[in-house]
Design an enzyme around this catalytic site. Structure first.
Site, short mmCIF file in Angstrom:
data_model
loop_
_atom_site.label_atom_id
_atom_site.label_comp_id
_atom_site.label_asym_id
_atom_site.label_seq_id
_atom_site.Cartn_x
_atom_site.Cartn_y
_atom_site.Cartn_z
N HIS A 138 -106.07 25.41 35.89
CA HIS A 138 -106.46 26.74 35.45
C HIS A 138 -107.84 26.67 34.79
CE1 HIS A 138 -102.12 28.51 35.09
NE2 HIS A 138 -102.28 27.78 36.19
N GLU A 195 -108.93 27.63 31.96
CA GLU A 195 -108.91 27.19 30.56
C GLU A 195 -108.77 25.68 30.44
OE1 GLU A 195 -106.34 31.05 30.64
OE2 GLU A 195 -106.91 29.45 32.03
N CYS A 207 -101.82 31.80 30.05
CA CYS A 207 -100.39 31.58 30.26
C CYS A 207 -99.85 30.63 29.17
CB CYS A 207 -100.15 30.98 31.65
SG CYS A 207 -100.76 29.28 31.82
N CYS A 214 -101.62 27.10 29.25
CA CYS A 214 -102.99 27.12 28.73
C CYS A 214 -103.02 27.41 27.24
CB CYS A 214 -103.83 28.12 29.50
SG CYS A 214 -104.09 27.61 31.22
#
Length: 147
Positions: free
Chosen positions: A46, A48, A76, A79
Site C-alpha cells: 500500500h 502508506e 486501512c 497501514c
C-alpha cells in the site's frame, strides 16, 4: 496533499488502485509512495507502507516522530497499525473509506488511547479530487471487466 494526489495518479497510470502518500518532516517531503500491489505481487504494498519504509530509510530511524503523512484515502487497519508503530505524529487524508477505513470510518485505531501511541487525524483535504480519481479508476475497471 497535492503531492499525494500526484502519487495516486502514478498508481492510476500503472493500473493500481489510485492511492498516494507523502511523508513530511520539518516542512519537507522526505518520502513518497503509491499503491504497487499488482506490480510487486504484494498485498502489503500500500502507498502508506511504501512511504513509511522510504521515510525510515531517509531519516535512518524507524521512529518517525515529528513526521506527518498525507494520504489520498483513509488508511486501512494494516497501514494504521504501521503508522502507529512508526510513531507518525499526524495523519492528513483526503477521503474517508467506508469499507475498510481505520481512522474514523469503520474503526478509529489511530486515535485509540489504549495503544502506546496515538495519531492526530485530519480528514477531508482534497476529498473531491481523490474521489474523482478513484471513481474514474473503478469505472474503467468495471468497463474492462464487462467487455
Amino acid at each position: 496533499m497535492f503531492a499525494a494526489l500526484q502519487e495516486a495518479e502514478k498508481a492510476y497510470e500503472n493500473g493500481e488502485v489510485p492511492v498516494g502518500s507523502v511523508i513530511v518532516h520539518n516542512n519537507r517531503i522526505v518520502a513518497r509512495g503509491y499503491n504497487q500491489i499488482e506490480l510487486l505481487k504484494d498485498p502489503t504494498a500500500h502507498s502508506e507502507m511504501i512511504a513509511i519504509t522510504s521515510a525510515a530509510n531517509h531519516l535512518n530511524n524507524w521512529r518517525l516522530e515529528g513526521c506527518s503523512i498525507y494520504v489520498t484515502l483513509e488508511p486501512c487497519i494494516m497501514c494504521t497499525g504501521a503508522l502507529i508503530a512508526s510513531r507518525i505524529s499526524e495523519l492528513y487524508f483526503a477521503l474517508h473509506d467506508s469499507k475498510s477505513g481505520a481512522c474514523g470510518s469503520v474503526y478509529n485505531i489511530a486515535e485509540e488511547n489504549k495503544l502506546n501511541h496515538t495519531i492526530k487525524v485530519f480528514a477531508g483535504i482534497y476529498a473531491e479530487e481523490s474521489r474523482s480519481l478513484l471513481e474514474s479508476f473503478f469505472k474503467t475497471v468495471r468497463k474492462k471487466n464487462a467487455d
